[in-house]
Design a protein around this motif. Structure first.
Motif, PDB file in Angstrom:
ATOM      1  N   ARG A 269       0.863  -1.178   0.000  1.00  0.00           N
ATOM      2  CA  ARG A 269       0.000   0.000   0.000  1.00  0.00           C
ATOM      3  C   ARG A 269       0.894   1.219   0.000  1.00  0.00           C
ATOM      4  O   ARG A 269       1.546   1.498   1.007  1.00  0.00           O
ATOM      5  CB  ARG A 269      -0.904   0.020   1.225  1.00  0.00           C
ATOM      6  CG  ARG A 269      -1.802  -1.201   1.303  1.00  0.00           C
ATOM      7  CD  ARG A 269      -3.071  -0.907   2.085  1.00  0.00           C
ATOM      8  NE  ARG A 269      -3.697  -2.123   2.591  1.00  0.00           N
ATOM      9  CZ  ARG A 269      -4.363  -3.011   1.847  1.00  0.00           C
ATOM     10  NH1 ARG A 269      -4.482  -2.828   0.554  1.00  0.00           N
ATOM     11  NH2 ARG A 269      -4.896  -4.081   2.401  1.00  0.00           N
ATOM     12  N   GLY A 270       0.944   1.907  -1.133  1.00  0.00           N
ATOM     13  CA  GLY A 270       1.894   3.012  -1.269  1.00  0.00           C
ATOM     14  C   GLY A 270       3.295   2.445  -1.135  1.00  0.00           C
ATOM     15  O   GLY A 270       3.649   1.518  -1.863  1.00  0.00           O
ATOM     16  N   ASP A 271       4.033   2.980  -0.173  1.00  0.00           N
ATOM     17  CA  ASP A 271       5.406   2.517   0.009  1.00  0.00           C
ATOM     18  C   ASP A 271       5.536   1.459   1.091  1.00  0.00           C
ATOM     19  O   ASP A 271       6.630   0.970   1.345  1.00  0.00           O
ATOM     20  CB  ASP A 271       6.303   3.709   0.393  1.00  0.00           C
ATOM     21  CG  ASP A 271       6.691   4.499  -0.843  1.00  0.00           C
ATOM     22  OD1 ASP A 271       6.522   3.960  -1.959  1.00  0.00           O
ATOM     23  OD2 ASP A 271       7.138   5.650  -0.685  1.00  0.00           O
ATOM     24  N   THR A 272       4.415   1.143   1.748  1.00  0.00           N
ATOM     25  CA  THR A 272       4.559   0.214   2.868  1.00  0.00           C
ATOM     26  C   THR A 272       3.956  -1.151   2.564  1.00  0.00           C
ATOM     27  O   THR A 272       2.984  -1.275   1.811  1.00  0.00           O
ATOM     28  CB  THR A 272       3.903   0.769   4.152  1.00  0.00           C
ATOM     29  OG1 THR A 272       2.536   1.041   3.858  1.00  0.00           O
ATOM     30  CG2 THR A 272       4.596   2.017   4.635  1.00  0.00           C
ATOM     31  N   TYR A 273       4.577  -2.131   3.162  1.00  0.00           N
ATOM     32  CA  TYR A 273       4.103  -3.509   2.993  1.00  0.00           C
ATOM     33  C   TYR A 273       3.215  -3.893   4.164  1.00  0.00           C
ATOM     34  O   TYR A 273       3.452  -3.512   5.303  1.00  0.00           O
ATOM     35  CB  TYR A 273       5.298  -4.466   2.967  1.00  0.00           C
ATOM     36  CG  TYR A 273       6.145  -4.341   1.741  1.00  0.00           C
ATOM     37  CD1 TYR A 273       5.794  -4.993   0.562  1.00  0.00           C
ATOM     38  CD2 TYR A 273       7.319  -3.581   1.761  1.00  0.00           C
ATOM     39  CE1 TYR A 273       6.584  -4.891  -0.564  1.00  0.00           C
ATOM     40  CE2 TYR A 273       8.112  -3.471   0.637  1.00  0.00           C
ATOM     41  CZ  TYR A 273       7.743  -4.136  -0.524  1.00  0.00           C
ATOM     42  OH  TYR A 273       8.537  -4.042  -1.638  1.00  0.00           O
TER      43      TYR A 273
END
Ligand code: ADP
Ligand code: MG
Length: 378
Positions: A269-273
């Motif tokens: 999600r965006g830059d995060t896992y």
């Protein structure tokens, strides 16, 4: 009378294993190394595990007189697959210690119970609805939406009893297919997860109640069958930490004694896992075969240690040294399954640099059947 489970079983004791496939086979090999005997119980003739086990009983799982005799000859019982009826396992557990407890089996073989349990620990899963009729499916799809996956609630493996639903015309045929594939009319509708990758963590927990997870690995499937495992997964450190925390929470929450695999979806999600749990398997897992050569203690030896009340072994990666005797690169370990006729490539596998070949001696190399694996240590 039930033998007290808190006792340490010393080498020379006999471990009973329900199931005669490659997982039982590799458990028997690990047990033998530590000086234990194994007794495999399975219905098949010439089962893979029977070639290496000390004793084999060939009988159906609901043959209670055979189970009774088996119970009298072993010191502890474990199992290599979760699609076994719980009743025979419960019967055994009244006569001899069974690990993991049959209660664990009950949860892990029922997808609805499994997901409810995981969510009760505050761990995420795909949204889901139980489905027991075409009408229930029609209501469930309103809540879950498209695309989604209809799965038989029990007895699924390697993608059997599963249908992806992408639009309303699919509903009736999907329902019929899942019922026919598995001969049941209990199912689960799951939200289809657009994952970036699939991963898994295997957690062990001994009689001393300490959870010890192996490293998270990436798994590549084709036609729902595992093709390749990459260990460790190439993901940021915080994702590894999350995975270990999830696995430990599940191991503790379920009261595990033994090893349990947690299959994960890795969502970006965006830059995060973010990790969502797909399913649990309370036994050694195909995605843990790399631990035989890749870790100080393999998943199979760890299972033996757990069920015999021994202290757990280190799950550290084996230190690799290059020819120049400096520590080797961080290149991951690769485990490739040999499916069906791929096992005929054994000679080529042997000569590959850094390869460790395992053949399960299963006879008929049917398409898609797991016949062996190769682990490549770079
Ligand atoms: P099995 O018991 O057959 O292993 P799984 O639930 O693990 O069943 O599903 C097999 C594979 O199908 C998964 O590894 C994944 O690739 C895919 N799959 C299962 N559920 C979902 C889902 N909710 N969203 C996306 N893919 C899924
Ligand atoms: Mg699975």
């Amino acid at each position: 009378t039930l033998r007290p489970s808190a006792l340490v079983l010393p080498p020379g004791s006999t471990i009973g294993i329900l199931g005669g496939g490659q997982l039982a086979r590799m458990t028997a090999i690990a047990a033998a190394q530590l000086g234990y005997k194994t007794h495999v119980f399975c219905p098949e003739n010439d089962a893979s595990a029977s070639h290496v086990a000390t004793f084999t009983t060939k009988a159906n799982y609901n043959n209670y007189s055979a189970l009774e005799l088996f119970a009298s000859k072993v010191d502890v019982v474990t199992y290599e697959f979760e699609n076994i009826q719980v009743e025979p396992v419960e019967y055994l557990s009244k006569k001899v210690a069974v690990f993991p407890d049959p209660k664990v089996l009950r949860i892990c073989q029922d997808r609805v119970q499994e997901k409810k349990f995981i969510q009760s620990l505050g761990v995420g899963t795909a949204n889901f609805e139980p489905v027991e009729s075409l009408e229930m499916l029609q209501t469930a799809i309103q809540k879950i939406g498209y695309p989604s996956i209809l799965k038989s609630n029990t007895m699924g493996y390697d993608g059997k009893g599963q249908v992806k639903i992408t639009d309303p015309v699919d509903l009736e045929s999907a329902w019929k297919k899942v019922c026919a594939d598995t001969n049941t009319s209990k199912a689960i509708l799951e939200q289809y997860i657009e994952f970036e990758s699939e991963a898994s963590v295997i957690v062990a927990r001994g009689l001393d109640s300490i959870e010890l997870p192996f490293s998270m690995v990436t798994n590549k499937h084709r036609n729902h069958i595992l093709r390749q495992t990459i260990a460790p997964a190439s993901l940021p450190e915080y994702v590894h930490k999350d995975a270990k925390e999830i696995a430990s929470k599940i191991g503790k929450g379920i009261g595990l004694v033994g090893v349990l695999a947690v299959e994960l979806f890795v969502v970006k999600r965006g830059d995060t896992y973010q990790l969502l749990v797909n399913e649990l398997a309370p036994r050694p897992h195909n995605s843990g075969h790399w631990t035989i050569e890749g870790c100080v203690t393999s998943q199979f030896e760890q299972l033996v240690r757990c069920v015999c009340g021994l202290p757990l072994g280190s799950v550290d990666l084996m230190k690799r040294v290059t020819e120049k005797e400096s520590l080797a690169t961080d290149s991951p370990i690769i485990m490739n399954n040999l499916l069906g006729a791929e096992v005929d490539q054994w000679e080529k596998c042997l000569s590959q640099k850094g390869s460790h070949l395992h053949i399960y001696a299963k006879g008929d190399a049917r398409e898609g059947r797991k016949m062996g694996h190769v682990t490549i240590i770079p």
